[in-house]
Design a protein around this motif. Structure first.
Motif, PDB file in Angstrom:
ATOM      1  N   VAL A 110       6.806   7.690   8.320  1.00 34.80           N
ATOM      2  CA  VAL A 110       5.881   8.779   8.594  1.00 34.80           C
ATOM      3  C   VAL A 110       5.912   9.000  10.097  1.00 34.80           C
ATOM      4  CG1 VAL A 110       3.519   9.615   8.398  1.00 34.80           C
ATOM      5  CG2 VAL A 110       4.436   8.096   6.641  1.00 34.80           C
ATOM      6  N   GLU A 142       3.368   7.228  -0.997  1.00 36.99           N
ATOM      7  CA  GLU A 142       2.226   6.723  -1.756  1.00 36.99           C
ATOM      8  C   GLU A 142       2.382   7.036  -3.235  1.00 36.99           C
ATOM      9  OE1 GLU A 142      -1.482   6.241  -3.635  1.00 36.99           O
ATOM     10  OE2 GLU A 142      -0.580   8.213  -3.388  1.00 36.99           O
ATOM     11  N   ARG A 198      -0.759  19.776   1.114  1.00 39.03           N
ATOM     12  CA  ARG A 198       0.000  18.520   1.181  1.00 39.03           C
ATOM     13  C   ARG A 198       0.437  18.091  -0.218  1.00 39.03           C
ATOM     14  NH1 ARG A 198      -1.686  14.301   5.266  1.00 39.03           N
ATOM     15  NH2 ARG A 198      -2.509  13.120   3.523  1.00 39.03           N
ATOM     16  N   SER A 223       3.694   5.951  10.684  1.00 39.00           N
ATOM     17  CA  SER A 223       3.595   4.775   9.843  1.00 39.00           C
ATOM     18  C   SER A 223       4.977   4.410   9.351  1.00 39.00           C
ATOM     19  CB  SER A 223       2.675   5.094   8.662  1.00 39.00           C
ATOM     20  OG  SER A 223       2.879   4.177   7.623  1.00 39.00           O
ATOM     21  N   VAL A 224       5.197   3.127   9.191  1.00 35.86           N
ATOM     22  CA  VAL A 224       6.458   2.692   8.612  1.00 35.86           C
ATOM     23  C   VAL A 224       6.146   2.017   7.286  1.00 35.86           C
ATOM     24  CG1 VAL A 224       8.431   1.148   8.849  1.00 35.86           C
ATOM     25  CG2 VAL A 224       7.591   2.419  10.834  1.00 35.86           C
ATOM     26  N   VAL A 225       6.661   2.606   6.211  1.00 39.20           N
ATOM     27  CA  VAL A 225       6.520   1.965   4.909  1.00 39.20           C
ATOM     28  C   VAL A 225       7.809   1.188   4.674  1.00 39.20           C
ATOM     29  CG1 VAL A 225       6.122   2.302   2.445  1.00 39.20           C
ATOM     30  CG2 VAL A 225       5.092   3.879   4.092  1.00 39.20           C
ATOM     31  N   ALA A 230      -1.484   5.522   5.648  1.00 36.30           N
ATOM     32  CA  ALA A 230      -1.102   6.734   6.379  1.00 36.30           C
ATOM     33  C   ALA A 230      -1.657   7.968   5.689  1.00 36.30           C
ATOM     34  CB  ALA A 230       0.423   6.817   6.468  1.00 36.30           C
ATOM     35  N   GLU A 231      -1.538   8.006   4.377  1.00 39.39           N
ATOM     36  CA  GLU A 231      -1.965   9.178   3.618  1.00 39.39           C
ATOM     37  C   GLU A 231      -3.459   9.422   3.822  1.00 39.39           C
ATOM     38  OE1 GLU A 231      -3.314  11.802   0.658  1.00 39.39           O
ATOM     39  OE2 GLU A 231      -3.921   9.711   0.682  1.00 39.39           O
ATOM     40  N   TYR A 275       4.662  11.383  12.698  1.00 37.40           N
ATOM     41  CA  TYR A 275       3.726  12.490  12.846  1.00 37.40           C
ATOM     42  C   TYR A 275       3.970  13.253  14.139  1.00 37.40           C
ATOM     43  CZ  TYR A 275      -0.428  14.187  10.410  1.00 37.40           C
ATOM     44  OH  TYR A 275      -1.302  14.907   9.654  1.00 37.40           O
ATOM     45  N   THR A 280      -4.102  10.623   7.509  1.00 35.11           N
ATOM     46  CA  THR A 280      -3.620  11.976   7.807  1.00 35.11           C
ATOM     47  C   THR A 280      -4.257  13.026   6.896  1.00 35.11           C
ATOM     48  OG1 THR A 280      -1.706  11.696   6.350  1.00 35.11           O
ATOM     49  CG2 THR A 280      -1.385  11.188   8.684  1.00 35.11           C
ATOM     50  N   ALA A 281      -5.024  12.598   5.913  1.00 35.59           N
ATOM     51  CA  ALA A 281      -5.757  13.564   5.079  1.00 35.59           C
ATOM     52  C   ALA A 281      -6.804  14.298   5.919  1.00 35.59           C
ATOM     53  CB  ALA A 281      -6.417  12.852   3.904  1.00 35.59           C
ATOM     54  N   THR A 322       5.299   4.871  -4.735  1.00 30.73           N
ATOM     55  CA  THR A 322       4.991   3.442  -4.858  1.00 30.73           C
ATOM     56  C   THR A 322       3.768   3.185  -5.732  1.00 30.73           C
ATOM     57  OG1 THR A 322       3.685   3.484  -2.822  1.00 30.73           O
ATOM     58  CG2 THR A 322       6.018   2.867  -2.613  1.00 30.73           C
ATOM     59  N   GLY A 366       2.275  13.059   5.520  1.00 34.80           N
ATOM     60  CA  GLY A 366       1.607  11.874   6.063  1.00 34.80           C
ATOM     61  C   GLY A 366       1.576  10.634   5.186  1.00 34.80           C
ATOM     62  N   GLY A 367       2.549  10.454   4.321  1.00 38.99           N
ATOM     63  CA  GLY A 367       2.555   9.261   3.484  1.00 38.99           C
ATOM     64  C   GLY A 367       2.373   9.577   2.010  1.00 38.99           C
ATOM     65  N   ARG A 417      -4.435  -1.520  -4.525  1.00 40.27           N
ATOM     66  CA  ARG A 417      -3.926  -0.813  -3.352  1.00 40.27           C
ATOM     67  C   ARG A 417      -5.047  -0.083  -2.626  1.00 40.27           C
ATOM     68  NH1 ARG A 417       1.617   1.742  -3.704  1.00 40.27           N
ATOM     69  NH2 ARG A 417       0.548   3.737  -3.762  1.00 40.27           N
ATOM     70  N   THR A 456       0.839  -1.202   0.000  1.00 32.13           N
ATOM     71  CA  THR A 456       0.000   0.000   0.000  1.00 32.13           C
ATOM     72  C   THR A 456       0.884   1.266   0.000  1.00 32.13           C
ATOM     73  OG1 THR A 456      -0.200  -0.277   2.388  1.00 32.13           O
ATOM     74  CG2 THR A 456      -2.093  -0.956   1.054  1.00 32.13           C
ATOM     75  N   GLY A 457       2.142   1.088   0.347  1.00 31.05           N
ATOM     76  CA  GLY A 457       3.163   2.120   0.149  1.00 31.05           C
ATOM     77  C   GLY A 457       2.869   3.504   0.697  1.00 31.05           C
ATOM     78  N   GLY A 458       2.082   3.605   1.755  1.00 30.24           N
ATOM     79  CA  GLY A 458       1.791   4.913   2.327  1.00 30.24           C
ATOM     80  C   GLY A 458       0.327   5.295   2.195  1.00 30.24           C
ATOM     81  N   THR A 459      -0.451   4.480   1.482  1.00 31.32           N
ATOM     82  CA  THR A 459      -1.872   4.789   1.274  1.00 31.32           C
ATOM     83  C   THR A 459      -2.632   4.861   2.593  1.00 31.32           C
ATOM     84  OG1 THR A 459      -1.752   3.545  -0.793  1.00 31.32           O
ATOM     85  CG2 THR A 459      -3.943   4.107  -0.010  1.00 31.32           C
ATOM     86  N   SER A 473       9.702   4.365   3.784  1.00 33.25           N
ATOM     87  CA  SER A 473       9.419   5.711   4.253  1.00 33.25           C
ATOM     88  C   SER A 473       9.031   5.654   5.711  1.00 33.25           C
ATOM     89  CB  SER A 473       8.258   6.269   3.427  1.00 33.25           C
ATOM     90  OG  SER A 473       7.663   7.360   4.078  1.00 33.25           O
ATOM     91  N   ARG A 484      -5.710  22.312   3.558  1.00 30.45           N
ATOM     92  CA  ARG A 484      -4.943  21.139   3.978  1.00 30.45           C
ATOM     93  C   ARG A 484      -4.594  20.176   2.841  1.00 30.45           C
ATOM     94  NH1 ARG A 484      -4.009  18.492   8.712  1.00 30.45           N
ATOM     95  NH2 ARG A 484      -3.713  16.237   8.552  1.00 30.45           N
TER      96      ARG A 484
END
Lengths: 423, 423
Positions: free
Chosen positions: B305, B288, B395, A303-305, A287-288, B307, A291-292, B291, B283-284, A395, A282-285, B303, B391
């Motif tokens: 993240v 994201e 980002r 988050s750890v990617v 977390a993204e 926060y 945090t949106a 990837t 935040g990713g 994803r 998911t590569g950050g999805t 990566s 926001r």
């Protein structure tokens, strides 16, 4: 009562501007139960506008025409309208007066062109435009009601809200009651087949709409503004809602147009829980998306990617023996990722995703083989997903599914908390 | 050649969904010089769709119909089309086969409903839909060309781009030569003012389009398929391109509709470089977006993240003294994040973002105060961005800007490599 909207403007058919007035009018009409049957969008040639007025008259009794009321050469809606309906144009001293007043107020110079705005189809009623110089018009002929409105959205909306909305209620016999349902984890056709089996009352109108990684179902009832029918409709919708809730509880996540992450975020905040994510494909999805949301620092820590096997070991402390034995595309890896990230980042909940997003297979697993897991208070649940939506939707779907299951978990926690309080 | 678009769907006339396919088609037609004369939007009743097909046939020779090709009861565009044109419906073994294949691939259950998708108007040509089960259709009758397309935008766009676009060029006498330019880091109005100062040849048609975190400029020349005019047009566009390249080199990132991340990803792969990201307010987003590209495991390692301040210390090893002295919303923090993540994850490049995305201020900095940094071979560059896009766009914009600067760095590395090879 059937309605139609005509939006005119060269910029609309050239694709330079996204037409938005028709959507505004559509929503307003839907509110009062007037059926919008057709939207027509055309350029600013007189013949084309006339043709579209002709179409609209065939299809509807209530017709909104937007655009082409301004002072420039290409503003010829009023002329097209008068010609199509066989009405004379007359000069309005009233409009001239208000034009002079407007220009005096704005201290700008009035041009010859501006006075062309004072011509109008004979018999038209003037609707004041507080945001511009182009007056809107209301016209009733041959049992049909027409509204000619400026194309500038802010002007159209203001006139609609202040001078048209009230008219509409008296024009309709319909009144629609409706209920929306949003699902994740079930396809549109499967859902439709299952709903069909439920044999809901035939007076209910059922429709579906597939979104990105989710499906929307809507049931509607037309009470025709009749009190007794409204009572029946409410009961039918209530019954159907209960049945649908009962049958699809694991997939159903909301009754309005909410993002699943909004529900998750709100519940995490309410419950005072914190969350961290460990992500591979998911590569950050995850977390993204979390945090949106504004205020996410209240529940999201980090988050750890870890895209490589090495980093799964180094950053997420997953035993190399486990990684060698089961591979990174495994239930075991997903579960450890969720547990360890919660542990390392000291959060109440850990979520994880590992797998093959595609397009290529990974470690012998076909693209779309995905494992997701949720850790909470020493317990771990995990799911294997097998999809072939393509890399991007795979994803996103995995994140949708994970947030759905997270929502289900949070609902359970909330209910247990309530039970505890009662005890 | 005149074109019309019919968009069908109950959700469109109910105002629940903003119709967007017609705008996409309008822009594409405009590109090749085909005039779109009318857009029709109607619900999903068969009679209404038939009526709109009738209108469209009167107005145009090239007709696009979107929506209503799915497996549910309200998907009846094909039947309406066949009835209106007086064509039989036939069962397509070819479609059945691809449906079975699709469901086998996605390992989901095929329902009776799905097989309804295998019926099509006799004589229709099938256009493959790689993103869904509903095949698109092409049909030529009575000198008119029809395209029946799925309503889901991603499916429609993909089919249009891959299987229809090329057809269109042969249908028109206009021939537009054009060149596109994509910019990041400069606003639409500033760009327009600067371009005006350049006094480009007046025969060139110039247009702008603001995108998400980027601006597109297009210069066009209509050679009307005339060879001599075409030669002139090519020269004019070439000259203008040189001037624009020269003037805007730091903002200009591509000459076609590419994603900046595609350029970055390709260059990283070519150069054999690896990358890691350290993210706070994004935040990713950085991870994201990197990837999202197939093959990203070749250059992206991971990566972090972080926060919270604690995690910036714990996971990214940023000295608490630095964090206390400068705060997390600082150039110093951004630079350390970029350097440390490259160091910890053992990559050639480290990128970072820290700041206040909004809506609230952070550590005394107003929303939209953002720091981004890039680390490469012991050197760090950082930038302070101050935006108030809200926001979500703050980002995204920060990620756009960072990828633009990363692209600029990679171009420099590439040029230096070339120089070294020559030496």
């Amino acid at each position: 009562m059937r309605a139609a909207v005509i939006a005119t403007g060269a910029e609309l058919v050239a694709g330079l501007v996204k037409e938005s007035n028709s959507n505004f009018i559509a929503r307003e009409l839907s509110e009062v139960g007037i059926e919008l049957v057709n939207i027509f969008i055309c350029g600013d040639q007189k013949e084309s506008i006339k043709q579209n007025i002709n179409y609209a008259r065939q299809a509807a009794d209530l017709i909104f025409i937007s655009g082409g009321l301004g002072p420039t050469k290409d503003d010829i809606t009023k002329v097209a309208f008068a010609e199509e309906l066989g009405i004379e144009m007359t000069y309005s001293a009233e409009i001239e007066k208000s034009l002079v007043k407007f220009f005096k107020k704005t201290q700008s110079e009035i041009s010859e062109n501006n006075f062309s705005q004072a011509y109008l189809p004979a018999g038209a009623e003037i609707l004041e435009n507080r945001h511009g110089t182009a007056p809107a018009l209301k016209f009733t002929a041959q049992g049909k009601q027409f509204y000619l409105l400026p194309g500038v959205p802010i002007e159209l909306k203001s006139i609609f809200n202040k001078q048209i909305k009230a008219d509409l209620v008296s024009l309709t016999e319909n009144k629609f009651l409706s209920q929306e349902f949003n699902f994740i984890g079930i396809g549109e056709s499967t859902l439709a087949a299952e709903i069909e089996k439920l044999k809901l009352d035939q007076r209910l109108i059922i429709s579906y709409q597939a979104g990105r990684g989710e499906v929307k179902l809507r049931i509607k009832f037309n009470s025709k503004n009749n009190y007794a029918a409204e009572q029946i409709g409410q009961q039918l919708i209530k019954n159907a809602t209960e049945i649908i809730k009962d049958k699809f509880s694991t997939y159903l996540y909301s009754f309005d147009d909410q993002d699943i992450v909004d529900i998750v975020a709100k519940t995490l905040q309410e419950q005072g829980l914190t969350i961290a994510a460990a992500e591979s494909f998911t590569g950050g999805t995850l977390a993204e998306r979390l945090t949106a949301k504004a205020g996410s620092s209240g529940f999201f820590k980090g988050s750890v990617v870890a895209y490589t096997k090495e980093l799964k070991n180094k950053l997420l402390k997953i035993n190399n023996k486990l990684l060698d034995k089961y591979g990174t595309v495994s239930k075991q890896c997903a579960e450890k990722m969720a547990a360890n990230v919660a542990n390392i980042l000291e959060t109440s909940i850990g979520i994880s995703a590992t797998g093959a997003a595609g397009p290529d297979p990974l470690e012998g697993h076909p693209a779309g083989t995905m494992f997701v897991a949720i850790y909470y208070q020493g317990e771990i649940r995990s799911w294997k997903l097998e999809k072939s939506y393509g890399r991007s939707l795979n994803r996103f779907y995995a994140s949708q599914f994970l947030f759905l299951e997270l929502k289900n978990l949070l609902t359970k926690i909330k209910e247990e908390d309530k039970l505890c309080l009662k005890k």
